[in-house]
Design a protein around this motif. Sequence first.
Motif, mmCIF file in Angstrom:
data_model
loop_
_atom_site.group_PDB
_atom_site.id
_atom_site.type_symbol
_atom_site.label_atom_id
_atom_site.label_comp_id
_atom_site.label_asym_id
_atom_site.label_seq_id
_atom_site.Cartn_x
_atom_site.Cartn_y
_atom_site.Cartn_z
ATOM 1 N N UNK A 343 -4.098 9.695 -6.431
ATOM 2 C CA UNK A 343 -4.223 8.082 -6.315
ATOM 3 C C UNK A 343 -5.684 7.534 -5.881
ATOM 4 N N UNK A 344 -5.587 6.527 -5.567
ATOM 5 C CA UNK A 344 -6.838 5.746 -5.239
ATOM 6 C C UNK A 344 -6.615 5.468 -3.809
ATOM 7 N N UNK A 345 -5.626 5.363 -3.213
ATOM 8 C CA UNK A 345 -5.087 4.796 -1.940
ATOM 9 C C UNK A 345 -5.990 5.346 -0.855
ATOM 10 N N UNK A 348 -2.283 3.076 4.095
ATOM 11 C CA UNK A 348 -0.942 2.843 4.016
ATOM 12 C C UNK A 348 -0.518 2.226 5.180
ATOM 13 N N UNK A 349 0.497 1.552 5.095
ATOM 14 C CA UNK A 349 1.251 0.756 6.153
ATOM 15 C C UNK A 349 2.718 0.865 6.317
ATOM 16 N N UNK A 350 3.623 0.710 7.086
ATOM 17 C CA UNK A 350 4.901 1.014 7.002
ATOM 18 C C UNK A 350 5.427 -0.039 8.056
ATOM 19 N N UNK A 362 1.081 0.729 0.209
ATOM 20 C CA UNK A 362 -0.105 1.439 -0.071
ATOM 21 C C UNK A 362 -1.223 0.448 -0.491
ATOM 22 N N UNK A 363 -2.437 0.794 -0.368
ATOM 23 C CA UNK A 363 -3.620 -0.168 -0.801
ATOM 24 C C UNK A 363 -4.825 0.712 -0.957
ATOM 25 N N UNK A 367 -9.144 -4.944 2.279
ATOM 26 C CA UNK A 367 -8.493 -6.185 2.083
ATOM 27 C C UNK A 367 -7.186 -6.322 1.343
ATOM 28 N N UNK A 368 -6.686 -5.610 0.840
ATOM 29 C CA UNK A 368 -5.431 -5.087 0.471
ATOM 30 C C UNK A 368 -4.402 -4.797 1.537
ATOM 31 N N UNK A 369 -5.231 -4.064 2.318
ATOM 32 C CA UNK A 369 -4.191 -3.335 3.417
ATOM 33 C C UNK A 369 -3.972 -4.250 4.288
#
Length: 376
Positions: A343-345, A348-350, A362-363, A367-369
């Motif tokens: 992946x390019x991640x 990650x956040x849960x 997953x980001x 910014x995505x995160x």
Amino acid sequence: MRRRLSYSERPTHAARAAHARGERQFKTYDTSAIRPKRSKAPAIVCGIIVLVFIAAVIVGVVSLMRGCSSEPTNELLPAGQEATVTVESGAGLSTVAQQLYDAGIISSTKDFLSQASGLETSLAAGSYSFTGGMALEDVVGVLQAGPVTASFTVTEGMTAAQAAEAVASAYEGSITAEDFMAAVHNASAYVADYPFVEGAYDNSLEGFLFPKTYDIVEGATPDTVVRQMLDQYRTETASLDYSYVESRGMTPYQALILASVVEKEAAEDNRATVASVFYNRLAISMPLQSDATVAYLISDDPTPEDLEIESPYNTYLNSGLPAGPICSPGLSCLQAVCAPEQTDYLYFYFATDESGQLQYYFSQDYDQHQNAIATS
């Protein structure tokens, strides 16, 4: 001598007229009495053939359905021959049924589950001894009676200190947690028999105490139990392919370290994805920033202040892997590290959703995160 000809052989006007009169004359006569009667035998035979065909089709369909729904015939244990089945801690009754079936102790998991209904809540972990030819109710009776040997379990994610408590509890004082930890912190004493522990950080066997249910050995010492666990680690990891790990410039020990972090950070269905995040961070010298490594350091959930503690286990302050494993990872986490998802991640956040389920986000960038955190 002239041959006589019938009217049909010479279609003269007179012949055709005579023929027409004959047809008109006999048209209204009932000739059913003199007609030959048709036999009913062909219709009866055809009916029988159709019924036989339908019956054959029905039998075939039923047999096919039974064949699809029934278990394949297994090879039963010869009468009188003994076999041991080890029930892992937390194993469900269906898992135990499959173990018994695979060992040839029972011929049907369905029949066993019907007979053993209600047993699951009282099923104890440990080793059970069975004999070939046992009746189903006797098999259930063996399970109800409890294991022939007591046991203890090292679960995935346990630290060495937690495993020491499990050992001490199982051995009821004949092995203390302190004595067990003294053996754990003497990894060099095991290098000759277990070369894979060579170079272990702080001379510790942390991470090598493989998660499993172990039988209690009469007269065992801390060394005996440690060797049980190292034997299991060697057996379980023998088939691992470290090609990918080595391609990333890492050793099997470093794979163990990373697997221990994945064990603490990932869910059961995304271990390979979480492993990819950490690999991607390592590739750009980005800190792993794993709360789990700091939690290992302080034996508790870290606060923001704890993230500032200077330590080789603080992956917020230091790039790269922590100094050593932070728990005993299961085989699935080791496999995830050996074959991560590509992946390019980088993040990650849960969090728990409205239904109480843990969800992972997953980001690829920060910014995505941040958006995932804000909207989850």
